[in-house]
Each structure stands twice: as C-alpha cells, then as structure tokens.
Design a protein around this motif. Structure first.
Motif, PDB file in Angstrom:
ATOM      1  N   ILE A 207      47.643  -6.240 -43.366  1.00  0.00           N
ATOM      2  CA  ILE A 207      47.270  -5.351 -44.891  1.00  0.00           C
ATOM      3  C   ILE A 207      48.338  -6.753 -45.726  1.00  0.00           C
ATOM      4  CG2 ILE A 207      47.239  -3.812 -46.908  1.00  0.00           C
ATOM      5  CD1 ILE A 207      46.495  -2.491 -44.805  1.00  0.00           C
ATOM      6  N   VAL A 208      47.757  -7.537 -47.190  1.00  0.00           N
ATOM      7  CA  VAL A 208      49.065  -8.283 -47.736  1.00  0.00           C
ATOM      8  C   VAL A 208      47.924  -8.428 -49.040  1.00  0.00           C
ATOM      9  CG1 VAL A 208      49.618 -10.882 -48.546  1.00  0.00           C
ATOM     10  CG2 VAL A 208      49.829  -9.786 -46.261  1.00  0.00           C
ATOM     11  N   GLY A 209      48.395  -7.220 -49.779  1.00  0.00           N
ATOM     12  CA  GLY A 209      47.727  -6.796 -51.526  1.00  0.00           C
ATOM     13  C   GLY A 209      46.236  -6.709 -50.903  1.00  0.00           C
ATOM     14  N   ASP A 210      45.374  -7.002 -51.364  1.00  0.00           N
ATOM     15  CA  ASP A 210      44.206  -6.569 -51.283  1.00  0.00           C
ATOM     16  C   ASP A 210      43.121  -7.334 -50.482  1.00  0.00           C
ATOM     17  OD1 ASP A 210      43.466  -9.077 -52.101  1.00  0.00           O
ATOM     18  OD2 ASP A 210      41.846  -8.443 -54.194  1.00  0.00           O
ATOM     19  N   LEU A 211      44.067  -8.174 -49.086  1.00  0.00           N
ATOM     20  CA  LEU A 211      43.240  -8.831 -48.247  1.00  0.00           C
ATOM     21  C   LEU A 211      43.567  -8.082 -46.900  1.00  0.00           C
ATOM     22  CD1 LEU A 211      42.113 -11.025 -47.106  1.00  0.00           C
ATOM     23  CD2 LEU A 211      44.951 -12.516 -46.664  1.00  0.00           C
ATOM     24  N   THR A 212      42.912  -7.622 -46.197  1.00  0.00           N
ATOM     25  CA  THR A 212      43.418  -7.203 -44.840  1.00  0.00           C
ATOM     26  C   THR A 212      42.986  -7.487 -43.730  1.00  0.00           C
ATOM     27  OG1 THR A 212      41.165  -5.983 -45.357  1.00  0.00           O
ATOM     28  CG2 THR A 212      42.819  -4.926 -46.701  1.00  0.00           C
ATOM     29  N   LEU A 213      43.089  -7.500 -42.281  1.00  0.00           N
ATOM     30  CA  LEU A 213      42.793  -7.793 -41.033  1.00  0.00           C
ATOM     31  C   LEU A 213      42.747  -6.807 -40.166  1.00  0.00           C
ATOM     32  CD1 LEU A 213      43.919 -11.882 -39.827  1.00  0.00           C
ATOM     33  CD2 LEU A 213      43.954  -9.541 -38.404  1.00  0.00           C
ATOM     34  N   ASP A 214      42.151  -6.770 -39.173  1.00  0.00           N
ATOM     35  CA  ASP A 214      41.954  -5.334 -38.174  1.00  0.00           C
ATOM     36  C   ASP A 214      41.887  -6.377 -36.742  1.00  0.00           C
ATOM     37  OD1 ASP A 214      41.155  -4.278 -35.856  1.00  0.00           O
ATOM     38  OD2 ASP A 214      40.605  -2.481 -38.236  1.00  0.00           O
TER      39      ASP A 214
END
Length: 252
Positions: free
Chosen positions: A157-164
């Motif tokens: 999670i970086v700011g409003d960016l998420t990577l699963d």
C-alpha cells in the motif's frame, strides 16, 4: 531466465506474501560471504523483497554485525577467511538461539550437508544457486520457525494505491487497474521501494533480469504504460527524476 557471470539464476520473486516485523518494519537478513560480488547479488535480491540487509565478508565481522543488527535470518557461507561458518553459527546461536540460518557452500556432498545441518543450520543451498531459491528458502525458514515478531502480508500500500500479491489485483482510489504481467512486476518493484529513486539500470536488473542489457528505453516505455493506467486523470504518483531515475510516492 537469465544467469549472471557466476552462473546464478537472476529470477523475479513470485512469492505471494510480504514478510514484515510485527511493528511493520522490514525483515532483517544478514548475508555472510567473502565473495563481494556474490554478497552484493544476494543483498540486491533480498532488498528487492523489501527486506533490510547487511553483509559481512568474514566470520568475526558477521558475529559483531549480528549482535548489533539482530537479524531475523542469516545466509551464511560455510567457508570464510578467518573462522568457518560452523563456528560463526555456534557464536550466533549463543546469543540468538532461534535465528534461522541458511548455509551456502560450493561443496555438494552428503557429508558436508549433514555436518552443516547437525551443527544447527536450518537449511542448505549449494553454489551455483538461483537467487529466487534463496529467497524462497528464507521465507520458508522464517515461517517454519514461527518467529513471534514476524507477520505476513499480501498487500503493498502506497497512498491510495494498493497491490495484492495473492490475487494480483491493483487498485487506485478503490478503482481496479488492469496490468500486464510485466507492468505488475514493475509496479511491485516501485511499491516495495516507495519514495526511493530507482535508476533505469536497477529497474532493468530487477524486473527484466538483465535480459535487455543496456536497453534502458524499455524502462521508459513501461513507465509510460504504467502512468497511463495508474496516474491518468489523477494526481501523479510516478515521477521522473532527471538523470537519476524514477520514484513512486503518495499523491499530495
């Protein structure tokens, strides 16, 4: 899959979870090897996982560094210029009885393997090896040891960016973003190093495994693809640092 000049495979990590300490800080790994190039390759691969890494080129330095650094795992060469890996292990275990240790050795005999494991080593890899295998073995060791201060996460999670990393889903502000496999790997590398400027050569090494040599234009191309999908119509998160590389940081 490319190989470096030492014959070791340079491979992307496909691990599904991100191990971290319970306070959210990166896992700590100590790399002990008297071959500087090998130690640097290992350190690079482990930093790519988002882990904090320190290295030592001899046994005495390794023991001192471990005392200060308090690693969560140790990658330890059997043959060192001062004291051997078995003696280093004995001293490490005297202060940190539960720290998992992965032995490295150029020897591939059953006798050497048994010696390392019966002395208290937790796993064993012979040279040449794939960097991906070392990462996978370390993850497995830390999970099996059940270290209470570690936890596993599948989301970056970086700011409003998420990577699963389990589902390979990426979202910006809650909106699903569809990426190709290469775009996903590039974004994962950027997100594992937020606010850190990454050079084109670093990105080539980690995402393309040296396959593209000096063709830095492929990095520019894929950065432009990512921007169109991640930043389009939004406050930019991917920034170009002229003459230095690229950095991903939360939108203001």
């Amino acid at each position: 899959m490319a190989r470096d000049s030492r014959g070791m495979t340079m491979a992307n990590s496909d691990s599904s979870t991100d191990l971290r300490r319970s306070d959210g800080s990166p896992v700590r790994v100590l790399v002990v090897d008297d071959e500087p190039t090998l130690a640097e390759l290992l350190s690079m691969a482990l930093r790519y996982e988002g882990w904090e890494v320190r290295s030592a080129g001899d046994g005495q330095t390794a023991v001192r560094t471990a005392r200060e650094f308090r690693p969560d795992a140790v990658v330890l060469d059997m043959m060192l210029p001062d004291i051997d890996g078995l003696e280093v292990l004995r001293r490490l275990r005297g202060e940190s009885p539960e720290v998992p240790v992965l032995f490295l050795t150029a020897k591939d005999s059953v006798e050497d393997r048994i010696t390392g494991l019966t002395a208290g080593g937790d796993d064993y890899v012979t040279k040449p090896f794939s960097l991906e295998e070392v990462v996978a073995r370390l993850r497995g060791l830390m999970r099996r040891m059940g270290r209470s201060h570690l936890r596993a996460e599948s989301q970056l999670i970086v700011g409003d960016l998420t990577l699963d990393e389990d589902s390979h889903e990426v979202r910006r502000g809650g909106d699903l973003v569809t990426l190709t496999a290469t775009e996903f790997e590039l974004l994962r590398y950027l997100m594992r190093n937020p606010r850190r400027v990454l050079s084109k050569s670093q990105i080539l090494d980690r995402v393309w495994n040296y396959d593209f040599g000096g063709q830095a234009n492929v990095v520019e191309l894929y950065i432009s693809y990512l921007r169109k999908k991640i930043d389009a119509g939004r406050t930019p998160m991917i920034h170009t640092m002229r003459g230095a590389g690229y950095v991903l940081k939360p939108a203001d």
